[in-house]
Scaffold this motif. Structure first.
Motif, PDB file in Angstrom:
ATOM      1  N   ASN A   1       5.697  20.862  -6.156  1.00 16.83           N
ATOM      2  CA  ASN A   1       4.552  20.919  -5.255  1.00 16.83           C
ATOM      3  C   ASN A   1       5.009  20.412  -3.889  1.00 16.83           C
ATOM      4  O   ASN A   1       5.248  19.213  -3.702  1.00 16.83           O
ATOM      5  N   GLY A   2       5.150  21.339  -2.950  1.00 14.23           N
ATOM      6  CA  GLY A   2       5.676  20.994  -1.630  1.00 14.23           C
ATOM      7  C   GLY A   2       4.799  20.022  -0.871  1.00 14.23           C
ATOM      8  O   GLY A   2       5.300  19.154  -0.131  1.00 14.23           O
ATOM      9  N   TRP A   3       3.484  20.105  -1.046  1.00 16.53           N
ATOM     10  CA  TRP A   3       2.570  19.203  -0.351  1.00 16.53           C
ATOM     11  C   TRP A   3       2.800  17.748  -0.761  1.00 16.53           C
ATOM     12  O   TRP A   3       2.885  16.850   0.081  1.00 16.53           O
ATOM     13  N   LEU A   4       2.911  17.554  -2.089  1.00 17.68           N
ATOM     14  CA  LEU A   4       3.127  16.184  -2.566  1.00 17.68           C
ATOM     15  C   LEU A   4       4.533  15.688  -2.235  1.00 17.68           C
ATOM     16  O   LEU A   4       4.735  14.497  -1.962  1.00 17.68           O
ATOM     17  N   LEU A   5       5.505  16.600  -2.259  1.00 12.28           N
ATOM     18  CA  LEU A   5       6.872  16.205  -1.897  1.00 12.28           C
ATOM     19  C   LEU A   5       6.940  15.748  -0.443  1.00 12.28           C
ATOM     20  O   LEU A   5       7.589  14.742  -0.125  1.00 12.28           O
ATOM     21  N   CYS A   6       6.261  16.472   0.443  1.00  6.45           N
ATOM     22  CA  CYS A   6       6.209  16.036   1.848  1.00  6.45           C
ATOM     23  C   CYS A   6       5.564  14.664   1.964  1.00  6.45           C
ATOM     24  O   CYS A   6       5.999  13.819   2.753  1.00  6.45           O
ATOM     25  N   GLY A   7       4.513  14.414   1.158  1.00  6.03           N
ATOM     26  CA  GLY A   7       3.878  13.104   1.156  1.00  6.03           C
ATOM     27  C   GLY A   7       4.825  12.011   0.720  1.00  6.03           C
ATOM     28  O   GLY A   7       4.835  10.908   1.292  1.00  6.03           O
ATOM     29  N   LEU A   8       5.663  12.297  -0.291  1.00  6.92           N
ATOM     30  CA  LEU A   8       6.641  11.307  -0.751  1.00  6.92           C
ATOM     31  C   LEU A   8       7.674  11.004   0.328  1.00  6.92           C
ATOM     32  O   LEU A   8       8.058   9.844   0.537  1.00  6.92           O
TER      33      LEU A   8
ATOM     34  N   PHE B   1       0.833  -1.213   0.000  1.00  2.23           N
ATOM     35  CA  PHE B   1       0.000   0.000   0.000  1.00  2.23           C
ATOM     36  C   PHE B   1       0.863   1.257   0.000  1.00  2.23           C
ATOM     37  O   PHE B   1       0.527   2.257  -0.650  1.00  2.23           O
ATOM     38  N   LEU B   2       1.980   1.232   0.729  1.00  2.00           N
ATOM     39  CA  LEU B   2       2.870   2.394   0.740  1.00  2.00           C
ATOM     40  C   LEU B   2       3.528   2.607  -0.616  1.00  2.00           C
ATOM     41  O   LEU B   2       3.692   3.749  -1.074  1.00  2.00           O
ATOM     42  N   ILE B   3       3.915   1.520  -1.270  1.00  2.00           N
ATOM     43  CA  ILE B   3       4.497   1.639  -2.611  1.00  2.00           C
ATOM     44  C   ILE B   3       3.474   2.232  -3.573  1.00  2.00           C
ATOM     45  O   ILE B   3       3.783   3.133  -4.374  1.00  2.00           O
ATOM     46  N   LEU B   4       2.242   1.738  -3.504  1.00  2.00           N
ATOM     47  CA  LEU B   4       1.187   2.284  -4.372  1.00  2.00           C
ATOM     48  C   LEU B   4       0.929   3.757  -4.056  1.00  2.00           C
ATOM     49  O   LEU B   4       0.694   4.563  -4.964  1.00  2.00           O
ATOM     50  N   THR B   5       0.980   4.100  -2.769  1.00  2.00           N
ATOM     51  CA  THR B   5       0.810   5.510  -2.393  1.00  2.00           C
ATOM     52  C   THR B   5       1.894   6.369  -3.021  1.00  2.00           C
ATOM     53  O   THR B   5       1.622   7.453  -3.565  1.00  2.00           O
ATOM     54  N   GLY B   6       3.130   5.899  -2.969  1.00  2.00           N
ATOM     55  CA  GLY B   6       4.226   6.632  -3.589  1.00  2.00           C
ATOM     56  C   GLY B   6       4.044   6.780  -5.086  1.00  2.00           C
ATOM     57  O   GLY B   6       4.301   7.857  -5.654  1.00  2.00           O
ATOM     58  N   LEU B   7       3.591   5.718  -5.723  1.00  2.00           N
ATOM     59  CA  LEU B   7       3.374   5.792  -7.176  1.00  2.00           C
ATOM     60  C   LEU B   7       2.266   6.779  -7.527  1.00  2.00           C
ATOM     61  O   LEU B   7       2.376   7.528  -8.504  1.00  2.00           O
ATOM     62  N   VAL B   8       1.210   6.789  -6.734  1.00  2.00           N
ATOM     63  CA  VAL B   8       0.121   7.745  -6.986  1.00  2.00           C
ATOM     64  C   VAL B   8       0.614   9.175  -6.776  1.00  2.00           C
ATOM     65  O   VAL B   8       0.253  10.088  -7.537  1.00  2.00           O
ATOM     66  N   LEU B   9       1.435   9.382  -5.761  1.00  2.00           N
ATOM     67  CA  LEU B   9       1.987  10.717  -5.538  1.00  2.00           C
ATOM     68  C   LEU B   9       2.864  11.160  -6.703  1.00  2.00           C
ATOM     69  O   LEU B   9       2.798  12.320  -7.140  1.00  2.00           O
TER      70      LEU B   9
ATOM     71  N   THR C   1       2.099  14.269  -9.177  1.00  2.00           N
ATOM     72  CA  THR C   1       3.105  15.298  -9.446  1.00  2.00           C
ATOM     73  C   THR C   1       3.289  15.488 -10.950  1.00  2.00           C
ATOM     74  O   THR C   1       3.398  16.636 -11.438  1.00  2.00           O
ATOM     75  N   ALA C   2       3.317  14.374 -11.702  1.00  2.00           N
ATOM     76  CA  ALA C   2       3.469  14.459 -13.147  1.00  2.00           C
ATOM     77  C   ALA C   2       2.268  15.153 -13.796  1.00  2.00           C
ATOM     78  O   ALA C   2       2.420  15.961 -14.731  1.00  2.00           O
TER      79      ALA C   2
END
Length: 326
Positions: free
Chosen positions: A227-234, A203-211, A215-216
């Motif tokens: 995008n700082g919000w998405l970078l923090c999520g990554l 699930f974490l890997i999928l979360t990273g891929l979605v992030l 971003t793309a």
């Protein structure tokens, strides 16, 4: 409209995956890291006390045989060593009853052994006292009768101690075997735990891929290179994917050490071995990673993983999606 739909889909996927990954991670971490405290307060103590009771009983019987000796020996009493070991066995049995891991079977066996211990001590005390060697001026026939009764009492005591299946030592050996089986089950890294961690990591890997995908999308369609919000999520995704696994691996190594050391008591139990095992078990439990603090920390990271990327995407939905290129 296409950009708006894409962002909404990414937002929905992030919410679902964040909830799933956070739940799987916290449950998996908690299952492993609650074990050190249980080891410290219950599991190790139960196994050690049964082993200590066995050693005390074996030592007491050797002392009794040495004190009573052969029928022709002069006996003045069973000796302080015997009484000390019987007292130690009784104390360990009482403590084991509070901590034992074998349920109603264990309680029944310990109660039975405790009752047998009283009968055993009485038989030995009679052999060494009531039927002990008397002054030389006693009639030979009376002395022979006393010797016979002494032998009978010691035979009875030996039977109570060693009799197959129903003797005190065989009962404790069987109970210890069951307890150690329970210890191994409690401390092993089970298939269910492996599945839980595999799901959490997936699930974490999928979360990273979605992030990364989100971003793309923002870069291509909204002109947002950063995008700082998405970078923090990554960053949070990476932290949650690595740190709990490393800490869990360390803790499981400690638990494997505990299981191995406690299992060694089944066939090589000596007082020195028990003392050394107790120290090693305490060290292993104390050096395992904590539970409450890290759980709160990982929980906070999980909430941030849900909130920060979602906030970033919602901001873009409200302000930038109208600028998207079709």
């Amino acid at each position: 409209m296409v950009t708006r739909t894409l962002l909404r889909r990414h937002l929905a996927a992030l919410v679902v995956l964040s909830l799933l990954s956070g739940t799987a991670l916290l449950v998996s971490y908690d299952v492993v890291h609650r074990s050190p405290e249980r080891v410290r307060t219950s599991t190790a103590l139960a196994a050690q006390q049964v082993a200590a009771a066995r050693i005390a009983l074996e030592t007491a019987h050797r002392n009794a045989e040495a004190a009573v000796g052969k029928p022709s020996s002069r006996v003045t009493g069973v000796g302080e060593g015997f009484r000390t070991q019987i007292s130690a066995a009784d104390q360990n049995l009482s403590r084991a009853a509070d901590k034992q891991l074998a349920g109603s079977y264990g309680r029944g066996e310990l109660d039975t052994v405790d009752g047998l211990l009283t009968v055993y001590a009485d038989a030995v005390n009679q052999a060494a006292g009531m039927y002990g060697e008397k002054p030389e001026d006693m009639a030979p026939g009376a002395r022979d009768e006393l010797s016979t009764m002494r032998e009978l009492r010691m035979t009875e005591a030996g039977s109570l101690m060693h009799r197959r299946v129903t003797g005190m030592l065989p009962r404790l050996a069987k109970l210890q075997e069951r307890q150690l089986e329970q210890v191994r089950r409690e401390l092993e890294f089970s298939t269910a735990q492996r599945v839980g961690w595999a799901l959490a990591e997936a699930f974490l890997i999928l979360t990273g891929l979605v992030l990364l995908s989100a971003t793309a999308v923002l870069r291509r369609r909204c002109g947002r290179l950063f995008n700082g919000w998405l970078l923090c999520g990554l960053v949070l995704t990476l932290v949650l994917a690595v740190v709990p696994v490393r800490w869990t691996s360390t803790t499981q190594d400690r638990l494997d050490t505990v299981s191995t050391r406690l299992t060694s008591l089944e066939h090589a139990a000596t007082q020195r071995n028990i003392t050394r095992t107790a120290a090693e078990v305490r060290h292993a439990a104390d050096t395992a990673h904590g539970r409450a603090g890290p759980l709160l920390g990982f929980g906070a990271c999980g909430v941030a993983l849900l909130v920060l990327p979602a906030t970033g995407l919602l901001r873009r939905l409200r302000t930038d999606y109208g600028k998207a290129r079709p």
